[in-house]
Design an enzyme around this catalytic site. Structure first.
Site: not given
Length: 336
Positions: A215, A271
């Site tokens: 991320h 996700d």
């Protein structure tokens, strides 16, 4: 997000009542939806319909009227799930189900998705809670691509429906809103738990990509992923276990023990497990980004509202550094 503080019980009840009041979309929206091809992508339908709401609510352009702005914010948050559900029903050739104001925000959405017109719908409490948590975890996440688009468009003093349509368009891009769908494709391609070590080897050799890891902000385990993973187990107790879950768990286990990924700070993100839950609940991958947009709508409008209240806010105008040629002579058209 909107008020800066958690609500009291009375304030929360009043807010839920306000959303229920504004849930029904204006007349004509169903006709607009019927004009899309049956195979139109739900996200394209969603962003187009959100933009069309601007024409139904011309008073939304009075963005510096606090009371009016509050109404438009409530409309956007309340009607985003309706538009999302209608796009889902349209894509599946099903009749629209009107929102039931007696249900919760998540329960109302599930009813419009999976209920029958005119029939009462009782959402499964586990699925209702899981969806509510997923909406909360996707609500806001600083200046990502779509949020920056919301603020950039809003800085021109466009109405919130137009600005949110632009934010939705930014989210539509596969590098932003399509990550959980990419995770499912990756897990399906791996095929079985036995194939995970070979897949890891290929990733380390530059022959594949590990989706759902890493991320731009989090350089450790994404805290949202921890919550979603716990919800996945609860959802699968209701829907049945998704066979891809075992692959995901093994992939996570090996990656978290491998120095290659640890040194690069590649940990599961929001996700990695969310797509598994959505699929278990009956959503096709094309709907995943719509679900993301519904959850992110409160954050988008909160960012937009914060921007409008900033007295020093000016229209967004990023600077550009020219790297092209220097002086160039004009060449007439017939000599080129």
């Amino acid at each position: 997000l909107l008020n800066g503080e958690l609500p009291t019980a009375a304030a929360l009840e009043a807010w839920e009542a306000e959303l229920a009041e504004h849930t029904a979309p204006p007349a004509g929206i169903k006709n607009l939806l019927d004009g899309f091809h049956s195979d139109a992508h739900p996200m394209g339908v969603f962003l187009s319909t959100v933009g069309a709401l601007s024409t139904h609510y011309p008073e939304s352009k009075q963005i510096f009227d606090e009371d009016n702005r509050r109404t438009q914010v409530a409309r956007l948050i309340a009607q985003a799930p309706v538009i999302g559900a209608y796009s889902y029903r349209r894509a599946n050739g099903l009749p629209y189900v009107d929102p039931d104001p007696s249900l919760s925000f998540a329960g109302r959405f599930l009813g419009m998705l999976f209920g029958e017109p005119g029939a009462p719908y009782t959402p499964n409490p586990v699925l209702e809670r899981a969806l509510d948590i997923l909406f909360i975890l996707h609500a806001d996440h600083e200046q990502n691509c779509s949020t920056s688009a919301m603020r950039g468009i809003g800085s021109s003093q466009a109405d919130p429906f137009a600005a949110l349509a632009g934010a939705t368009a930014a989210l539509y891009g596969p590098l932003h809103g399509g990550a959980n769908e990419a995770v499912l494709r990756m897990l399906a391609a791996i095929g079985s738990v036995d194939n995970v070590p070979d897949f890891i080897r290929k990733v380390k050799a530059g022959e594949g990509r590990l989706m759902g890891f890493g991320h731009r902000v989090y350089k450790s385990y994404d805290p949202r992923a921890t919550v979603i993973k716990a919800q996945a187990y609860r959802v699968f107790e209701v829907t049945g276990r998704n066979p891809l879950l075992d692959i995901a768990i093994e992939l996570e286990r090996i990656a978290l023990q491998d120095d290659y990924f640890v040194q690069r700070r590649l940990y599961p993100n929001v996700d990695f497990y969310s797509g598994l839950i959505y699929e278990a609940m009956g959503f096709k991958p094309a709907m995943f980004t719509v679900l993301f947009a519904i959850g992110r709508t409160p954050g988008w409008v909160a960012q937009w509202q914060e921007m409008l209240r900033d007295k020093d806010q000016k229209i967004a105008r990023p600077r550009q550094i020219y790297l092209g040629a220097g002086e160039r002579d004009y060449v007439p058209l017939d000599q080129r």
